[in-house]
Design a protein around this motif. Structure first.
Motif, PDB file in Angstrom:
ATOM      1  N   ALA A 119       0.853  -1.190   0.000  1.00 44.54           N
ATOM      2  CA  ALA A 119       0.000   0.000   0.000  1.00 44.54           C
ATOM      3  C   ALA A 119       0.890   1.243   0.000  1.00 44.54           C
ATOM      4  O   ALA A 119       2.014   1.221   0.506  1.00 44.54           O
ATOM      5  N   PRO A 120       0.413   2.347  -0.560  1.00 43.49           N
ATOM      6  CA  PRO A 120       1.223   3.566  -0.562  1.00 43.49           C
ATOM      7  C   PRO A 120       1.466   4.080   0.858  1.00 43.49           C
ATOM      8  O   PRO A 120       0.734   3.765   1.785  1.00 43.49           O
ATOM      9  N   ASN A 121       2.503   4.882   0.994  1.00 45.72           N
ATOM     10  CA  ASN A 121       2.849   5.480   2.278  1.00 45.72           C
ATOM     11  C   ASN A 121       1.700   6.390   2.713  1.00 45.72           C
ATOM     12  O   ASN A 121       1.364   7.338   2.015  1.00 45.72           O
ATOM     13  N   PRO A 122       1.097   6.141   3.896  1.00 40.82           N
ATOM     14  CA  PRO A 122      -0.021   6.974   4.328  1.00 40.82           C
ATOM     15  C   PRO A 122       0.413   8.373   4.765  1.00 40.82           C
ATOM     16  O   PRO A 122      -0.399   9.285   4.838  1.00 40.82           O
ATOM     17  N   ASN A 123       1.693   8.566   5.052  1.00 39.47           N
ATOM     18  CA  ASN A 123       2.206   9.862   5.505  1.00 39.47           C
ATOM     19  C   ASN A 123       3.427  10.281   4.687  1.00 39.47           C
ATOM     20  O   ASN A 123       4.521  10.427   5.225  1.00 39.47           O
ATOM     21  N   PRO A 124       3.246  10.511   3.392  1.00 44.08           N
ATOM     22  CA  PRO A 124       4.415  10.902   2.597  1.00 44.08           C
ATOM     23  C   PRO A 124       4.905  12.283   2.995  1.00 44.08           C
ATOM     24  O   PRO A 124       4.138  13.114   3.479  1.00 44.08           O
ATOM     25  N   PRO A 125       6.205  12.533   2.812  1.00 43.84           N
ATOM     26  CA  PRO A 125       6.721  13.861   3.158  1.00 43.84           C
ATOM     27  C   PRO A 125       6.171  14.909   2.201  1.00 43.84           C
ATOM     28  O   PRO A 125       5.927  14.638   1.032  1.00 43.84           O
ATOM     29  N   THR A 153       7.771  21.479   1.762  1.00 45.40           N
ATOM     30  CA  THR A 153       8.388  21.719   3.064  1.00 45.40           C
ATOM     31  C   THR A 153       9.849  21.260   3.049  1.00 45.40           C
ATOM     32  O   THR A 153      10.732  21.972   3.540  1.00 45.40           O
ATOM     33  N   VAL A 154      10.093  20.103   2.470  1.00 46.93           N
ATOM     34  CA  VAL A 154      11.454  19.572   2.400  1.00 46.93           C
ATOM     35  C   VAL A 154      12.333  20.492   1.569  1.00 46.93           C
ATOM     36  O   VAL A 154      13.450  20.851   1.981  1.00 46.93           O
ATOM     37  N   MET A 155      11.860  20.900   0.397  1.00 46.27           N
ATOM     38  CA  MET A 155      12.661  21.762  -0.476  1.00 46.27           C
ATOM     39  C   MET A 155      12.898  23.145   0.152  1.00 46.27           C
ATOM     40  O   MET A 155      13.990  23.694   0.047  1.00 46.27           O
ATOM     41  N   THR A 156      11.891  23.689   0.810  1.00 46.27           N
ATOM     42  CA  THR A 156      12.045  24.987   1.468  1.00 46.27           C
ATOM     43  C   THR A 156      13.110  24.906   2.556  1.00 46.27           C
ATOM     44  O   THR A 156      13.957  25.790   2.679  1.00 46.27           O
ATOM     45  N   ALA A 157      13.089  23.826   3.334  1.00 49.13           N
ATOM     46  CA  ALA A 157      14.087  23.657   4.395  1.00 49.13           C
ATOM     47  C   ALA A 157      15.490  23.501   3.811  1.00 49.13           C
ATOM     48  O   ALA A 157      16.454  24.064   4.334  1.00 49.13           O
ATOM     49  N   LEU A 158      15.603  22.751   2.724  1.00 54.74           N
ATOM     50  CA  LEU A 158      16.915  22.566   2.100  1.00 54.74           C
ATOM     51  C   LEU A 158      17.458  23.871   1.538  1.00 54.74           C
ATOM     52  O   LEU A 158      18.645  24.174   1.673  1.00 54.74           O
ATOM     53  N   LEU A 159      16.606  24.652   0.905  1.00 54.32           N
ATOM     54  CA  LEU A 159      17.048  25.910   0.324  1.00 54.32           C
ATOM     55  C   LEU A 159      17.370  26.966   1.372  1.00 54.32           C
ATOM     56  O   LEU A 159      18.203  27.831   1.150  1.00 54.32           O
TER      57      LEU A 159
END
Length: 100
Positions: free
Chosen positions: A74-80, A84-90
């Protein structure tokens, strides 16, 4: 693939590395869906056939594949959230001495 040999998890490139090392391979080779192929490739590229294992820090998927075809889960029920991830990286400061 050598179907005369047994299957083993994490045996990706076992036939090829055994050939390079001049020894007999012990598994059928091939890649299982849950193999950490990136770590295997990094290790071969950096340390060669019998070097210490290198890790990229990602050891498994969020959900492992099943051991029966078609290997689906089944797909991940809580995908990132990618924004948010890209904003934090930048927004992260660059390490000293590594300015662009």
């Amino acid at each position: 693939m050598d179907v005369s040999k047994p299957f083993s998890e994490n045996s990706c490139f076992e036939i090829e590395t055994a050939l390079l090392a001049g020894r007999e391979h012990t598994t059928c080779g091939g890649r299982a869906p849950n193999d950490d192929i990136v770590d295997t490739l990094y290790t071969l590229l950096v340390h060669g056939v019998d070097g210490a294992r290198i890790s990229d820090g990602v050891d498994h998927g969020t959900r492992p594949a099943t051991h029966r075809f078609p290997y689906l889960v089944a797909p991940n029920p809580n995908p990132p959230d990618l924004m948010t991830v890209m904003t934090a990286l930048l927004a992260a400061p660059e390490p000293e001495g590594e300015a662009a």
